[in-house]
Design an enzyme around this catalytic site. Structure first.
Site, mmCIF file in Angstrom:
data_model
loop_
_atom_site.group_PDB
_atom_site.id
_atom_site.type_symbol
_atom_site.label_atom_id
_atom_site.label_comp_id
_atom_site.label_asym_id
_atom_site.label_seq_id
_atom_site.Cartn_x
_atom_site.Cartn_y
_atom_site.Cartn_z
ATOM 1 N N LEU A 1 0.847 -1.207 0.000
ATOM 2 C CA LEU A 1 0.000 0.000 0.000
ATOM 3 C C LEU A 1 0.879 1.253 0.000
ATOM 4 O O LEU A 1 0.577 2.252 -0.656
ATOM 5 C CB LEU A 1 -0.919 0.017 1.226
ATOM 6 C CG LEU A 1 -2.018 -1.049 1.299
ATOM 7 C CD1 LEU A 1 -2.866 -0.847 2.549
ATOM 8 C CD2 LEU A 1 -2.916 -0.985 0.065
ATOM 9 N N CYS B 1 -5.622 0.395 -9.335
ATOM 10 C CA CYS B 1 -5.036 0.245 -7.997
ATOM 11 C C CYS B 1 -4.709 1.527 -7.227
ATOM 12 O O CYS B 1 -4.927 1.567 -6.021
ATOM 13 C CB CYS B 1 -3.811 -0.634 -8.081
ATOM 14 S SG CYS B 1 -4.285 -2.320 -8.506
HETATM 15 P P1 NAD Z 1 -8.695 -8.832 -12.048
HETATM 16 O O1 NAD Z 1 -10.044 -8.345 -11.754
HETATM 17 O O2 NAD Z 1 -8.086 -8.602 -13.412
HETATM 18 O O3 NAD Z 1 -8.638 -10.414 -11.802
HETATM 19 C C1 NAD Z 1 -9.155 -11.043 -10.667
HETATM 20 C C2 NAD Z 1 -9.795 -12.376 -11.105
HETATM 21 O O4 NAD Z 1 -10.165 -13.109 -9.936
HETATM 22 C C3 NAD Z 1 -11.068 -12.218 -11.929
HETATM 23 O O5 NAD Z 1 -10.884 -12.858 -13.193
HETATM 24 C C4 NAD Z 1 -12.155 -12.896 -11.088
HETATM 25 O O6 NAD Z 1 -13.115 -13.602 -11.856
HETATM 26 C C5 NAD Z 1 -11.333 -13.853 -10.244
HETATM 27 N N1 NAD Z 1 -11.987 -14.281 -8.999
HETATM 28 C C6 NAD Z 1 -12.563 -13.517 -8.040
HETATM 29 N N2 NAD Z 1 -13.002 -14.290 -7.020
HETATM 30 C C7 NAD Z 1 -12.707 -15.569 -7.344
HETATM 31 C C8 NAD Z 1 -12.894 -16.827 -6.694
HETATM 32 N N3 NAD Z 1 -13.458 -16.905 -5.490
HETATM 33 N N4 NAD Z 1 -12.474 -17.951 -7.318
HETATM 34 C C9 NAD Z 1 -11.888 -17.883 -8.536
HETATM 35 N N5 NAD Z 1 -11.663 -16.722 -9.194
HETATM 36 C C10 NAD Z 1 -12.068 -15.586 -8.612
HETATM 37 O O7 NAD Z 1 -7.731 -8.219 -10.935
HETATM 38 P P2 NAD Z 1 -6.158 -7.902 -11.046
HETATM 39 O O8 NAD Z 1 -5.929 -6.619 -11.744
HETATM 40 O O9 NAD Z 1 -5.458 -9.123 -11.525
HETATM 41 O O10 NAD Z 1 -5.823 -7.650 -9.505
HETATM 42 C C11 NAD Z 1 -5.791 -8.696 -8.572
HETATM 43 C C12 NAD Z 1 -5.146 -8.199 -7.302
HETATM 44 O O11 NAD Z 1 -3.791 -7.831 -7.558
HETATM 45 C C13 NAD Z 1 -5.801 -6.958 -6.681
HETATM 46 O O12 NAD Z 1 -5.737 -7.058 -5.283
HETATM 47 C C14 NAD Z 1 -4.910 -5.836 -7.150
HETATM 48 O O13 NAD Z 1 -4.920 -4.753 -6.238
HETATM 49 C C15 NAD Z 1 -3.549 -6.474 -7.160
HETATM 50 N N6 NAD Z 1 -2.594 -5.896 -8.110
HETATM 51 C C16 NAD Z 1 -2.984 -5.551 -9.366
HETATM 52 C C17 NAD Z 1 -2.046 -5.050 -10.268
HETATM 53 C C18 NAD Z 1 -2.431 -4.655 -11.663
HETATM 54 O O14 NAD Z 1 -1.594 -4.081 -12.338
HETATM 55 N N7 NAD Z 1 -3.616 -4.938 -12.136
HETATM 56 C C19 NAD Z 1 -0.708 -4.937 -9.885
HETATM 57 C C20 NAD Z 1 -0.350 -5.310 -8.590
HETATM 58 C C21 NAD Z 1 -1.299 -5.786 -7.723
HETATM 59 C C1 UGA Z 2 0.900 0.746 -10.519
HETATM 60 C C2 UGA Z 2 2.304 0.624 -9.937
HETATM 61 O O1 UGA Z 2 3.212 1.330 -10.804
HETATM 62 C C3 UGA Z 2 2.728 -0.833 -9.817
HETATM 63 O O2 UGA Z 2 4.000 -0.929 -9.182
HETATM 64 C C4 UGA Z 2 1.688 -1.574 -8.969
HETATM 65 O O3 UGA Z 2 2.015 -2.946 -8.891
HETATM 66 C C5 UGA Z 2 0.319 -1.409 -9.603
HETATM 67 O O4 UGA Z 2 0.003 0.003 -9.701
HETATM 68 C C6 UGA Z 2 -0.781 -2.023 -8.807
HETATM 69 O O5 UGA Z 2 -0.655 -2.232 -7.617
HETATM 70 O O6 UGA Z 2 -1.787 -2.269 -9.463
HETATM 71 P P1 UGA Z 2 -0.166 0.592 -12.954
HETATM 72 O O7 UGA Z 2 -1.365 1.191 -12.302
HETATM 73 O O8 UGA Z 2 -0.336 -0.638 -13.784
HETATM 74 O O9 UGA Z 2 0.925 0.210 -11.832
HETATM 75 O O10 UGA Z 2 0.541 1.653 -13.901
HETATM 76 P P2 UGA Z 2 1.476 2.937 -13.606
HETATM 77 O O11 UGA Z 2 2.567 2.926 -14.593
HETATM 78 O O12 UGA Z 2 1.872 3.037 -12.206
HETATM 79 O O13 UGA Z 2 0.509 4.140 -13.972
HETATM 80 C C7 UGA Z 2 -0.599 4.472 -13.162
HETATM 81 C C8 UGA Z 2 -1.234 5.746 -13.681
HETATM 82 O O14 UGA Z 2 -0.394 6.866 -13.389
HETATM 83 C C9 UGA Z 2 -1.456 5.760 -15.187
HETATM 84 O O15 UGA Z 2 -2.683 6.361 -15.495
HETATM 85 C C10 UGA Z 2 -0.301 6.594 -15.696
HETATM 86 O O16 UGA Z 2 -0.570 7.205 -16.918
HETATM 87 C C11 UGA Z 2 -0.148 7.604 -14.569
HETATM 88 N N1 UGA Z 2 1.195 8.199 -14.485
HETATM 89 C C12 UGA Z 2 2.258 7.424 -14.169
HETATM 90 C C13 UGA Z 2 1.349 9.538 -14.715
HETATM 91 O O17 UGA Z 2 0.374 10.260 -14.993
HETATM 92 N N2 UGA Z 2 2.595 10.091 -14.626
HETATM 93 C C14 UGA Z 2 3.693 9.341 -14.320
HETATM 94 O O18 UGA Z 2 4.815 9.905 -14.255
HETATM 95 C C15 UGA Z 2 3.515 7.974 -14.088
#
Ligand code: NAD
Ligand code: UGA
Length: 464
Positions: free
Chosen positions: A223, A278
């Site tokens: 976080l 996120c």
């Molecule tokens: P997402 O919504 O793309 O994928 C989550 C998947 O989990 C969905 O396909 C959903 O159908 C499935 N799901 C939910 N409950 C379920 C269950 N009980 N059994 C089986 N499948 C189930 O989400 P995401 O972007 O992959 O994010 C997942 C987690 O990772 C979040 O906590 C997010 O904060 C974190 N995270 C995301 C990113 C990112 O870039 N998207 C980066 C770092 C961390």
């Molecule tokens: C972000 C973090 O960078 C990852 O490390 C983290 O794992 C992820 O969130 C998560 O927890 O989901 P993401 O949201 O995929 O990743 O993409 P970023 O590159 O961080 O961009 C986030 C947003 O900020 C975008 O809309 C991007 O355009 C904007 N941004 C980023 C700016 O406007 N200016 C910058 O200099 C950088």
């Protein structure tokens, strides 16, 4: 616990899919099964045509092609995969709560709890459960309580292993991470579980980059990292507004401060506002946690990052209306880009959605071109806001597969995503086909303003 041979990952989304594909590619001796309740998503992961994978990430298709069917499997058989695995990653979504206590701030942990209950009911042998999703600090306590109260004698170890990948660069981030973070218990069994996960990552990541901590530090570090990154974007965006009033140039300011090694040059790109699934969710969660401990000043400090971001989106839209002679009613405004950043098809919390919503309130006609986002997604994003009837969203927003068609007869262009291809367009041809004066509002500091002004555009860019 002996060496891990079977991994299950619950959740085949933007994190579960790419993360597990890379583990499978790098550890051919481990069977990796990714399961999801969403059958359509699993079918797309299994699609023979790699262009149909549900997540677009540069390089992902090659990694999936390498491992799928060998030791990487996508399935809807959640219970079977849990039963077979020694290590289970929970990678499900943790959105902001939309109901009840903590509505609009706290993370909704219902999917996490469901996973824990399912693991508890299915498991017949000892398991390591890995929190891959981003979770509020001390969630592992709740998971432990559910798992330990099954009464079936199975022993569980819980690890926190947050994911730091960014969309658009996920594969590179997974292959070459700055660090991998693993939080676990410090007793003997906890240490064994940590070692089992360290050994997996050590197949391709130098061990000095694999950091181990206690569970709470690991949960809170995730976080914290997102809060710090988002805070930098809001900080530079706050300065962008001041630049616009004073004649300073935000790119020059960012460059000047970024050369100070204590500040660093990354995440200083001014924009129409950060999006993505996120940053906002995790900061709101942080605010909620701080408030729940009575730490009002801490909560207010972080909430300001979101307030600034909302302001940046709103003022971008307001500036378009003001510049177009205070009315956009009936005018065609073309959006270049809808995704929340380049190189992804993800639109969650994209600034484009909110800018479109504001302009629709002013009765603009919006045309959208994005190289990776489908029309159905764009409509779904606006419908989700629930500002107006679905029919009106369809009437107000038209999508195009060809950018030159999208800009035809437009009064203005707004650049909402920094797709590289926009820079290479024939801007003279675009100008010739637009209404005059032809306006460009660059929300990404992407285009060459001097060149566009020479062609004849009225050009404005964030922070200039
Ligand atoms: P997402 O919504 O793309 O994928 C989550 C998947 O989990 C969905 O396909 C959903 O159908 C499935 N799901 C939910 N409950 C379920 C269950 N009980 N059994 C089986 N499948 C189930 O989400 P995401 O972007 O992959 O994010 C997942 C987690 O990772 C979040 O906590 C997010 O904060 C974190 N995270 C995301 C990113 C990112 O870039 N998207 C980066 C770092 C961390
Ligand atoms: C972000 C973090 O960078 C990852 O490390 C983290 O794992 C992820 O969130 C998560 O927890 O989901 P993401 O949201 O995929 O990743 O993409 P970023 O590159 O961080 O961009 C986030 C947003 O900020 C975008 O809309 C991007 O355009 C904007 N941004 C980023 C700016 O406007 N200016 C910058 O200099 C950088």
């Amino acid at each position: 616990m002996s060496k891990i041979k079977n991994i299950c990952c619950i959740g085949a989304g933007y994190v579960g899919g790419p993360t597990m594909a890379v583990i499978a590619a790098k550890c051919p001796e481990i069977k990796v099964t990714i399961v999801d309740l969403n059958a359509a998503r699993i079918a797309a992961w299994n699609d023979e045509n790699l262009d149909n994978l549900p997540v677009y990430e540069p390089g992902l298709d090659a990694i999936v092609a390498q491992a799928r069917g060998r030791n990487l499997f996508f399935s809807t058989e959640v219970e079977k995969a849990i039963d077979e695995a020694e290590m289970i990653f929970i990678s499900v979504n943790t959105p902001t709560k939309t109901y009840g206590l903590g509505k609009g701030k706290a993370a909704d942990l219902k999917f996490i709890e469901l996973c824990a209950r399912q693991i508890a009911s299915v498991a017949k042998s000892d398991k390591i459960v890995v929190e891959k999703s981003t979770l509020p600090v001390r969630t592992a306590e709740a998971i432990r309580s559910i798992l330990d109260n099954t009464g079936n004698g199975v022993k569980f170890q819980i690890l926190s292993n947050p994911e730091f990948l960014a969309e658009g660069t996920a594969i590179d981030d997974l292959l070459h991470p700055d660090r991998v973070l693993i939080g676990g218990d410090s007793d003997e069994e906890g240490q064994e579980a940590i070692d089992a996960l360290v050994n997996i990552y050590a197949n391709w990541i130098p061990t000095e980059r694999i950091l181990t901590t206690n569970v709470w530090s690991s949960e809170l570090s995730k976080l914290t990292a997102n809060a710090f990154l988002a805070q930098r974007v809001s900080s530079i965006n706050a300065m962008s507004e001041l630049c616009e009033k004073t004649g300073a140039d935000i790119n020059e300011v960012a460059r000047a401060i970024g050369m100070d090694s204590r500040i660093g040059s990354k995440f200083l790109k001014s924009s129409v506002g950060f999006g993505g699934s996120c940053f906002q969710k995790d900061i709101l969660n942080l605010v909620y946690i701080a408030k729940s401990y009575g730490l009002d000043e801490v909560a207010d400090y972080w909430e300001q990052v979101i307030i600034m971001n909302d302001h940046q989106k709103r003022r971008f839209a307001a500036n378009i209306v003001k510049t177009l002679y205070n009315t956009v009613s009936g005018k065609k405004i073309t959006f270049l880009g809808w995704a929340f950043k380049k190189d992804t098809n993800d639109t969650r919390e994209s600034a484009a959605i909110y800018v479109a919503d504001d302009l629709l309130l002013e009765q603009a006609n919006i045309a959208v071109y994005d190289p990776k986002v489908e029309e159905t997604q764009i409509h779904a994003d606006l419908d989700y806001l629930d500002t107006r009837r679905k029919k009106e969203n369809r009437k107000g927003v038209t999508t195009f597969n060809d950018p030159y068609e999208a800009v035809k007869d437009a009064h203005a262009i707004a650049v909402l995503t920094e797709w590289d291809e926009f820079k290479g367009y024939d801007w003279q041809r675009i100008y010739d086909n637009m209404k005059k004066p032809a306006f460009v509002f660059d929300g990404r500091n992407l285009l060459d303003g001097q060149k566009l002004r020479e062609i004849g555009f009225v050009f404005q860019s964030i922070g200039k």
